[in-house]
Design an enzyme around this catalytic site. Structure first.
Site, PDB file in Angstrom:
ATOM      1  N   LYS A   1     127.317  21.606  73.081  1.00 34.11           N
ATOM      2  CA  LYS A   1     128.654  21.331  73.643  1.00 34.11           C
ATOM      3  C   LYS A   1     129.205  22.520  74.423  1.00 34.11           C
ATOM      4  O   LYS A   1     129.719  22.368  75.511  1.00 34.11           O
ATOM      5  CB  LYS A   1     129.680  21.074  72.523  1.00 34.11           C
ATOM      6  CG  LYS A   1     129.636  19.741  71.878  1.00 34.11           C
ATOM      7  CD  LYS A   1     130.908  19.457  71.048  1.00 34.11           C
ATOM      8  CE  LYS A   1     131.384  20.549  70.112  1.00 34.11           C
ATOM      9  NZ  LYS A   1     130.516  20.832  68.985  1.00 34.11           N
TER      10      LYS A   1
ATOM     11  N   ARG B   1     138.439  17.061  65.564  1.00 31.88           N
ATOM     12  CA  ARG B   1     137.315  17.175  64.646  1.00 31.88           C
ATOM     13  C   ARG B   1     137.527  16.338  63.397  1.00 31.88           C
ATOM     14  O   ARG B   1     136.773  16.468  62.433  1.00 31.88           O
ATOM     15  CB  ARG B   1     137.186  18.633  64.225  1.00 31.88           C
ATOM     16  CG  ARG B   1     136.026  19.379  64.889  1.00 31.88           C
ATOM     17  CD  ARG B   1     136.090  20.768  64.339  1.00 31.88           C
ATOM     18  NE  ARG B   1     134.910  21.530  64.345  1.00 31.88           N
ATOM     19  CZ  ARG B   1     134.580  22.408  65.280  1.00 31.88           C
ATOM     20  NH1 ARG B   1     135.289  22.514  66.368  1.00 31.88           N
ATOM     21  NH2 ARG B   1     133.534  23.158  65.123  1.00 31.88           N
TER      22      ARG B   1
ATOM     23  N   ARG C   1     129.090  24.072  57.641  1.00 33.91           N
ATOM     24  CA  ARG C   1     129.682  23.465  58.842  1.00 33.91           C
ATOM     25  C   ARG C   1     129.070  22.093  59.133  1.00 33.91           C
ATOM     26  O   ARG C   1     129.751  21.198  59.629  1.00 33.91           O
ATOM     27  CB  ARG C   1     129.524  24.408  60.048  1.00 33.91           C
ATOM     28  CG  ARG C   1     130.523  25.578  59.957  1.00 33.91           C
ATOM     29  CD  ARG C   1     130.128  26.761  60.799  1.00 33.91           C
ATOM     30  NE  ARG C   1     130.064  26.443  62.202  1.00 33.91           N
ATOM     31  CZ  ARG C   1     129.256  27.042  63.071  1.00 33.91           C
ATOM     32  NH1 ARG C   1     128.448  28.006  62.659  1.00 33.91           N
ATOM     33  NH2 ARG C   1     129.277  26.701  64.329  1.00 33.91           N
TER      34      ARG C   1
ATOM     35  N   ARG D   1     127.887  35.288  65.788  1.00 34.13           N
ATOM     36  CA  ARG D   1     129.148  34.890  65.138  1.00 34.13           C
ATOM     37  C   ARG D   1     128.967  34.950  63.636  1.00 34.13           C
ATOM     38  O   ARG D   1     127.934  34.541  63.122  1.00 34.13           O
ATOM     39  CB  ARG D   1     129.458  33.438  65.523  1.00 34.13           C
ATOM     40  CG  ARG D   1     130.203  33.320  66.828  1.00 34.13           C
ATOM     41  CD  ARG D   1     130.269  31.889  67.285  1.00 34.13           C
ATOM     42  NE  ARG D   1     130.724  30.961  66.238  1.00 34.13           N
ATOM     43  CZ  ARG D   1     130.915  29.676  66.453  1.00 34.13           C
ATOM     44  NH1 ARG D   1     130.688  29.157  67.648  1.00 34.13           N
ATOM     45  NH2 ARG D   1     131.327  28.890  65.485  1.00 34.13           N
TER      46      ARG D   1
ATOM     47  N   ARG E   1     121.351  31.828  67.568  1.00 38.58           N
ATOM     48  CA  ARG E   1     122.353  31.880  68.629  1.00 38.58           C
ATOM     49  C   ARG E   1     123.026  33.262  68.681  1.00 38.58           C
ATOM     50  O   ARG E   1     123.366  33.851  67.675  1.00 38.58           O
ATOM     51  CB  ARG E   1     123.418  30.800  68.378  1.00 38.58           C
ATOM     52  CG  ARG E   1     124.568  30.848  69.377  1.00 38.58           C
ATOM     53  CD  ARG E   1     125.331  29.561  69.418  1.00 38.58           C
ATOM     54  NE  ARG E   1     126.085  29.297  68.198  1.00 38.58           N
ATOM     55  CZ  ARG E   1     126.812  28.199  68.015  1.00 38.58           C
ATOM     56  NH1 ARG E   1     126.839  27.260  68.947  1.00 38.58           N
ATOM     57  NH2 ARG E   1     127.480  28.023  66.894  1.00 38.58           N
TER      58      ARG E   1
HETATM   59  P1  AMP Z   1     133.308  26.199  66.692  1.00 34.99           P
HETATM   60  O1  AMP Z   1     133.308  27.422  67.518  1.00 34.99           O
HETATM   61  O2  AMP Z   1     133.738  24.983  67.472  1.00 34.99           O
HETATM   62  O3  AMP Z   1     132.027  25.966  65.961  1.00 34.99           O
HETATM   63  O4  AMP Z   1     134.439  26.404  65.564  1.00 34.99           O
HETATM   64  C1  AMP Z   1     134.341  27.449  64.631  1.00 34.99           C
HETATM   65  C2  AMP Z   1     135.244  27.179  63.433  1.00 34.99           C
HETATM   66  O5  AMP Z   1     136.600  27.119  63.855  1.00 34.99           O
HETATM   67  C3  AMP Z   1     135.000  25.874  62.720  1.00 34.99           C
HETATM   68  O6  AMP Z   1     133.951  25.958  61.775  1.00 34.99           O
HETATM   69  C4  AMP Z   1     136.352  25.625  62.064  1.00 34.99           C
HETATM   70  O7  AMP Z   1     136.524  26.430  60.907  1.00 34.99           O
HETATM   71  C5  AMP Z   1     137.313  26.139  63.121  1.00 34.99           C
HETATM   72  N1  AMP Z   1     137.717  25.061  64.060  1.00 34.99           N
HETATM   73  C6  AMP Z   1     137.398  24.940  65.378  1.00 34.99           C
HETATM   74  N2  AMP Z   1     137.950  23.844  65.912  1.00 34.99           N
HETATM   75  C7  AMP Z   1     138.634  23.237  64.914  1.00 34.99           C
HETATM   76  C8  AMP Z   1     139.411  22.059  64.818  1.00 34.99           C
HETATM   77  N3  AMP Z   1     139.583  21.229  65.866  1.00 34.99           N
HETATM   78  N4  AMP Z   1     139.963  21.774  63.618  1.00 34.99           N
HETATM   79  C9  AMP Z   1     139.815  22.576  62.557  1.00 34.99           C
HETATM   80  N5  AMP Z   1     139.075  23.670  62.566  1.00 34.99           N
HETATM   81  C10 AMP Z   1     138.493  24.022  63.732  1.00 34.99           C
END
Ligand code: AMP
Length: 219
Positions: free
Chosen positions: A16, A91, A177, A166, A133
């Site tokens: 994504k 999400r 996750r 990360r 990654r």
């Molecule tokens: P990502 O970079 O999209 O993988 O997001 C990293 C982390 O941020 C996720 O594992 C969640 O803890 C938090 N996060 C990101 N987007 C959301 C969302 N829309 N709702 C809740 N938590 C989020």
């Protein structure tokens, strides 16, 4: 020009971020990435960041009202007046309902082009992708040590910045996750299919092939 609202769905590391960053650069629609926005709040040690941190470290969703506050402000901003590319929001069904209401308010009766693009990938491939990654600390460009390595180890090809992992890409958090995705996010596929907005894209193919299909879908 009709406003274009694109929502991307897909499990962690489905590609994504790679696809939406590129699409944003080439379309001039802003890339609205909640994960990056939250990481920036954590780094700035803001009130929101301090709240979000513990959830993110466990691979759980941060509370919907916190994300909603950040995201809705952005969607209402001038930057998003011609549309946006949502990456990582919504999400959960709860968040999708919040988004629906916000967009109703923002768009009123105006006609918009709204699509949900679901990047469909076999999850078994993804854990390894996550562990390998790395991303650039300065510009955010994403690399993969096995499939998309940088030319120079540890250095971003695009800007010369430092490549980092990360903290939530470590194996244990990554596993949780996926659990979060399967229980909370996956139901959105049915939710958006019922609305007639969802398009599936086979995310197991080469990055360029997927990108070309996404461009075709958007038209
Ligand atoms: P990502 O970079 O999209 O993988 O997001 C990293 C982390 O941020 C996720 O594992 C969640 O803890 C938090 N996060 C990101 N987007 C959301 C969302 N829309 N709702 C809740 N938590 C989020």
């Amino acid at each position: 020009m009709m406003k274009t609202e694109l929502i991307f769905l897909g499990p962690p590391a489905s590609g994504k971020g790679t696809q939406t960053s590129r699409l944003s650069k080439e379309s001039s629609l802003p890339h609205v990435d909640t994960g990056s926005m939250l990481r920036a709040e954590v780094a700035a040690q803001s009130e929101e960041g301090l709240l979000a941190k513990s959830f993110m470290e466990k691979g759980q969703l941060v509370p919907a009202e916190l994300v909603a506050k950040i995201i809705i402000k952005k969607l209402k901003s001038d930057e998003c007046k011609n549309g946006f590319i949502l990456d990582g929001f919504p999400r959960s069904i709860e968040q999708a309902e919040i988004l629906d209401k916000a967009l109703e308010e923002i768009d009123g009766n105006n006609e918009v082009k709204r699509l949900v693009i679901n990047i469909d990938v076999n999850q078994e491939l993804l854990l390894e992708r996550i562990i390998n990654r790395r991303s650039c600390k300065s510009c955010g460009k994403i690399f993969n040590l096995k499939t998309m390595p940088p030319i120079k180890e540890g250095i971003c090809d695009a800007c010369g910045g430092e490549l980092v992992q990360r903290s939530d890409d470590k194996e244990e958090t990554a596993r949780s996750r996926f659990n979060t995705y399967n229980t909370e996010t996956q139901p959105l596929i049915e939710f958006y299919t019922k609305k007639g907005w969802l398009v599936n894209v086979d995310g197991s193919r080469a990055v360029d092939t997927i990108y070309a299909e996404i461009k075709d879908i958007i038209g």
